[in-house]
Design a protein around this motif. Structure first.
Motif, PDB file in Angstrom:
ATOM      1  N   GLY A  49     -53.420  35.016 -18.285  1.00 13.87           N
ATOM      2  CA  GLY A  49     -53.376  35.365 -19.707  1.00 13.87           C
ATOM      3  C   GLY A  49     -54.647  36.072 -20.151  1.00 13.87           C
ATOM      4  N   ASP A  50     -55.808  35.548 -19.700  1.00 18.13           N
ATOM      5  CA  ASP A  50     -57.094  36.172 -20.035  1.00 18.13           C
ATOM      6  C   ASP A  50     -57.178  37.585 -19.461  1.00 18.13           C
ATOM      7  OD1 ASP A  50     -58.448  33.793 -21.196  1.00 18.13           O
ATOM      8  OD2 ASP A  50     -58.212  32.990 -19.184  1.00 18.13           O
ATOM      9  N   ARG A  51     -56.725  37.720 -18.213  1.00 17.76           N
ATOM     10  CA  ARG A  51     -56.793  39.042 -17.557  1.00 17.76           C
ATOM     11  C   ARG A  51     -55.923  40.067 -18.292  1.00 17.76           C
ATOM     12  NH1 ARG A  51     -58.966  39.126 -12.278  1.00 17.76           N
ATOM     13  NH2 ARG A  51     -57.987  41.148 -11.971  1.00 17.76           N
ATOM     14  N   ARG A  52     -54.737  39.587 -18.730  1.00 21.72           N
ATOM     15  CA  ARG A  52     -53.819  40.495 -19.430  1.00 21.72           C
ATOM     16  C   ARG A  52     -54.454  40.984 -20.740  1.00 21.72           C
ATOM     17  NH1 ARG A  52     -49.689  37.476 -18.561  1.00 21.72           N
ATOM     18  NH2 ARG A  52     -49.681  36.450 -20.577  1.00 21.72           N
ATOM     19  N   ILE A  53     -55.122  40.061 -21.444  1.00 21.78           N
ATOM     20  CA  ILE A  53     -55.786  40.437 -22.706  1.00 21.78           C
ATOM     21  C   ILE A  53     -56.910  41.440 -22.415  1.00 21.78           C
ATOM     22  CG2 ILE A  53     -57.244  39.559 -24.586  1.00 21.78           C
ATOM     23  CD1 ILE A  53     -55.527  36.902 -24.297  1.00 21.78           C
ATOM     24  N   ALA A  54     -57.683  41.184 -21.357  1.00 16.82           N
ATOM     25  CA  ALA A  54     -58.784  42.098 -20.995  1.00 16.82           C
ATOM     26  C   ALA A  54     -58.234  43.476 -20.619  1.00 16.82           C
ATOM     27  CB  ALA A  54     -59.590  41.495 -19.850  1.00 16.82           C
ATOM     28  N   GLU A  55     -57.126  43.473 -19.872  1.00 15.04           N
ATOM     29  CA  GLU A  55     -56.495  44.755 -19.492  1.00 15.04           C
ATOM     30  C   GLU A  55     -56.068  45.550 -20.718  1.00 15.04           C
ATOM     31  OE1 GLU A  55     -53.664  45.131 -15.884  1.00 15.04           O
ATOM     32  OE2 GLU A  55     -53.850  42.981 -16.249  1.00 15.04           O
ATOM     33  N   ASN A  56     -55.424  44.861 -21.665  1.00 12.37           N
ATOM     34  CA  ASN A  56     -54.980  45.536 -22.885  1.00 12.37           C
ATOM     35  C   ASN A  56     -56.163  46.049 -23.698  1.00 12.37           C
ATOM     36  OD1 ASN A  56     -52.348  45.100 -22.218  1.00 12.37           O
ATOM     37  ND2 ASN A  56     -52.041  43.356 -23.562  1.00 12.37           N
ATOM     38  N   ALA A  57     -57.236  45.263 -23.720  1.00 10.05           N
ATOM     39  CA  ALA A  57     -58.434  45.692 -24.457  1.00 10.05           C
ATOM     40  C   ALA A  57     -59.021  46.945 -23.822  1.00 10.05           C
ATOM     41  CB  ALA A  57     -59.473  44.582 -24.467  1.00 10.05           C
ATOM     42  N   ASN A  58     -58.865  47.040 -22.514  1.00  9.31           N
ATOM     43  CA  ASN A  58     -59.420  48.197 -21.800  1.00  9.31           C
ATOM     44  C   ASN A  58     -58.651  49.483 -22.092  1.00  9.31           C
ATOM     45  OD1 ASN A  58     -61.500  49.094 -20.174  1.00  9.31           O
ATOM     46  ND2 ASN A  58     -60.235  49.081 -18.336  1.00  9.31           N
ATOM     47  N   LYS A  59     -57.400  49.332 -22.591  1.00 11.97           N
ATOM     48  CA  LYS A  59     -56.582  50.526 -22.888  1.00 11.97           C
ATOM     49  C   LYS A  59     -56.868  51.072 -24.287  1.00 11.97           C
ATOM     50  CE  LYS A  59     -52.794  48.787 -20.039  1.00 11.97           C
ATOM     51  NZ  LYS A  59     -51.599  47.926 -20.144  1.00 11.97           N
ATOM     52  N   LEU A  60     -57.684  50.344 -25.063  1.00 12.45           N
ATOM     53  CA  LEU A  60     -57.986  50.810 -26.420  1.00 12.45           C
ATOM     54  C   LEU A  60     -58.828  52.079 -26.357  1.00 12.45           C
ATOM     55  CD1 LEU A  60     -58.970  47.347 -27.921  1.00 12.45           C
ATOM     56  CD2 LEU A  60     -56.874  48.598 -28.389  1.00 12.45           C
ATOM     57  N   LYS A  61     -58.883  52.799 -27.482  1.00  9.01           N
ATOM     58  CA  LYS A  61     -59.584  54.080 -27.459  1.00  9.01           C
ATOM     59  C   LYS A  61     -61.054  53.898 -27.087  1.00  9.01           C
ATOM     60  CE  LYS A  61     -60.316  54.429 -32.498  1.00  9.01           C
ATOM     61  NZ  LYS A  61     -59.401  53.736 -33.345  1.00  9.01           N
ATOM     62  N   LYS A  62     -61.618  54.922 -26.482  1.00  9.18           N
ATOM     63  CA  LYS A  62     -62.950  54.847 -25.864  1.00  9.18           C
ATOM     64  C   LYS A  62     -64.062  54.388 -26.803  1.00  9.18           C
ATOM     65  CE  LYS A  62     -62.376  55.893 -21.519  1.00  9.18           C
ATOM     66  NZ  LYS A  62     -61.252  54.973 -21.373  1.00  9.18           N
ATOM     67  N   GLY A  63     -63.971  54.758 -28.090  1.00  7.41           N
ATOM     68  CA  GLY A  63     -65.070  54.432 -29.017  1.00  7.41           C
ATOM     69  C   GLY A  63     -65.217  52.945 -29.308  1.00  7.41           C
ATOM     70  N   ILE A  64     -64.176  52.152 -29.008  1.00  5.23           N
ATOM     71  CA  ILE A  64     -64.237  50.709 -29.302  1.00  5.23           C
ATOM     72  C   ILE A  64     -65.017  50.000 -28.190  1.00  5.23           C
ATOM     73  CG2 ILE A  64     -62.863  48.607 -29.612  1.00  5.23           C
ATOM     74  CD1 ILE A  64     -60.611  50.365 -30.737  1.00  5.23           C
ATOM     75  N   LYS A  65     -66.036  49.257 -28.580  1.00  3.96           N
ATOM     76  CA  LYS A  65     -66.862  48.570 -27.569  1.00  3.96           C
ATOM     77  C   LYS A  65     -66.246  47.217 -27.238  1.00  3.96           C
ATOM     78  CE  LYS A  65     -70.999  50.907 -29.263  1.00  3.96           C
ATOM     79  NZ  LYS A  65     -70.522  51.558 -30.482  1.00  3.96           N
ATOM     80  N   ARG A  66     -66.429  46.793 -25.980  1.00  3.20           N
ATOM     81  CA  ARG A  66     -65.882  45.499 -25.531  1.00  3.20           C
ATOM     82  C   ARG A  66     -67.016  44.529 -25.250  1.00  3.20           C
ATOM     83  NH1 ARG A  66     -63.357  50.367 -25.263  1.00  3.20           N
ATOM     84  NH2 ARG A  66     -61.184  50.257 -24.641  1.00  3.20           N
ATOM     85  N   VAL A  67     -66.874  43.338 -25.795  1.00  2.70           N
ATOM     86  CA  VAL A  67     -67.864  42.272 -25.573  1.00  2.70           C
ATOM     87  C   VAL A  67     -67.109  41.066 -25.017  1.00  2.70           C
ATOM     88  CG1 VAL A  67     -69.374  40.629 -26.781  1.00  2.70           C
ATOM     89  CG2 VAL A  67     -69.435  43.053 -27.391  1.00  2.70           C
ATOM     90  N   ALA A  68     -67.725  40.353 -24.083  1.00  3.96           N
ATOM     91  CA  ALA A  68     -67.132  39.103 -23.575  1.00  3.96           C
ATOM     92  C   ALA A  68     -67.949  37.939 -24.124  1.00  3.96           C
ATOM     93  CB  ALA A  68     -67.151  39.090 -22.058  1.00  3.96           C
ATOM     94  N   VAL A  69     -67.259  36.957 -24.719  1.00  2.90           N
ATOM     95  CA  VAL A  69     -67.933  35.774 -25.253  1.00  2.90           C
ATOM     96  C   VAL A  69     -67.446  34.551 -24.484  1.00  2.90           C
ATOM     97  CG1 VAL A  69     -68.424  34.408 -27.317  1.00  2.90           C
ATOM     98  CG2 VAL A  69     -67.946  36.862 -27.546  1.00  2.90           C
ATOM     99  N   ALA A  70     -68.379  33.877 -23.815  1.00  4.60           N
ATOM    100  CA  ALA A  70     -68.042  32.615 -23.144  1.00  4.60           C
ATOM    101  C   ALA A  70     -68.175  31.513 -24.191  1.00  4.60           C
ATOM    102  CB  ALA A  70     -68.984  32.378 -21.969  1.00  4.60           C
TER     103      ALA A  70
END
Length: 308
Positions: free
Chosen positions: A104-125
């Motif tokens: 489930g986490d991987r699927r969410i990360a994959e979908n986040a990676n498909k967002l447009k380039k200008g959106i930054k991705r942060v991981a919060v533990a």
């Protein structure tokens, strides 16, 4: 006077149900704007919490947990998240430290990676207070590995505990640094843009969720029918009258929510009233009724009536 430019923008917290998104939103805002519960899928609306700082304004968008939907409500909640995160500056994916990273986490990360380039991705533990230092180190390494495998460039990987307050300030600093320069987007003092009746309905639902058996949480919906200051009161002794309906799907559930001789509903009303009084800053008269909306989670007409 600081040399750093004023920044403002939107950060969306996403993740599986019960990943700690709402608790983190409340910790960053410094007050309760999103209801929390140990029941998955507690969040059903997009809640915006506003953090005001001298150097910027951080608008946090807390979203429902992304899950495999089993009902029409579930599908609509997932759609809501995906519509929301295309409009933000930063997507922060929450990976709870007390659980292994799963499909489930991987699927969410994959979908986040498909967002447009200008959106930054942060991981919060999240939830680091529940585990030891070795587990946190292992978890951060796993997050980094998932990023490498999926081709995600994490702008930051940050361990936090919203409950213990660990690194919450650091996370706010890092998120603000990723936002564009720009003026404040909300007036000083606003902590959320949710209307009062929605916040009140959510506080009633939170009180109703506390202590119910596992099959019930998703079946409860709350609608505030009426909310107004009582007219015949002196100005120095205001009273807010609130009439709300709790909807469940079946007769048997109605019995559980009401409890023996009404004891459970009374308790729900008492706890909700305290929270609502805090929120609104005036004493509250709360009138609660339990109604049945048969199989509302699967019925488009009922969903519309209940605001989904």
């Amino acid at each position: 006077m600081s040399d750093s430019p004023y920044r403002s923008g939107f950060v969306s917290f996403v993740g599986r149900p019960n990943a700690g998104k709402s608790t983190l939103t409340n910790a960053l805002v410094g007050t309760k704007v999103a209801i929390t519960s140990d029941k998955p899928q507690t969040t059903r609306t997009v809640v915006r919490g506003i953090v005001h700082r001298a150097d910027g304004q951080l608008i946090l968008v807390d979203t429902p947990g992304i899950h495999r939907p089993r009902t029409l409500l579930g599908e609509r909640l997932n759609d809501l998240v995906e519509a929301t995160w295309t409009e933000v500056d930063v997507v922060a994916i929450c990976f709870p430290a007390n659980e292994k990273i799963g499909p489930g986490d991987r699927r969410i990360a994959e979908n986040a990676n498909k967002l447009k380039k200008g959106i930054k991705r942060v991981a919060v533990a999240t939830k680091t207070d529940l585990v030891g230092p070795e587990r946190i180190a292992e978890h951060l390494l796993d997050i980094s590995t998932v990023g490498s495998e999926l081709g995600i460039e994490w702008a930051e990987i940050v361990p936090v505990s919203a409950k213990a307050g660990d690194q919450v300030g650091l996370l706010a600093d890092l998120l603000l640094g990723l936002l564009p320069e720009g003026p404040p987007l909300y007036p000083e003092g606003d902590l959320t843009d949710s209307p009062d009746d929605i916040l009140v309905a959510e506080l009633i639902r939170e009180a109703a969720l506390d202590g119910v058996r596992d099959e019930l949480p998703h079946s409860i919906a709350v609608v505030v029918e009426e909310m107004a200051l009582r007219e015949d009161r002196p100005a120095d002794r205001p009273l807010m009258d609130i009439h709300a309906n709790l909807y469940v799907e079946r007769d048997s559930q109605k019995g559980i929510v009401i409890g023996h001789k009404g004891s459970r509903l009374k308790d729900v009303g008492k706890r909700a009233r305290l929270q609502i009084t805090d929120l609104l800053g005036v004493p509250v008269y709360l009138d609660l009724h339990v109604k049945i909306a048969k199989d509302w989670q699967r019925d488009p007409r009922q969903l519309r009536k209940l605001g989904f």
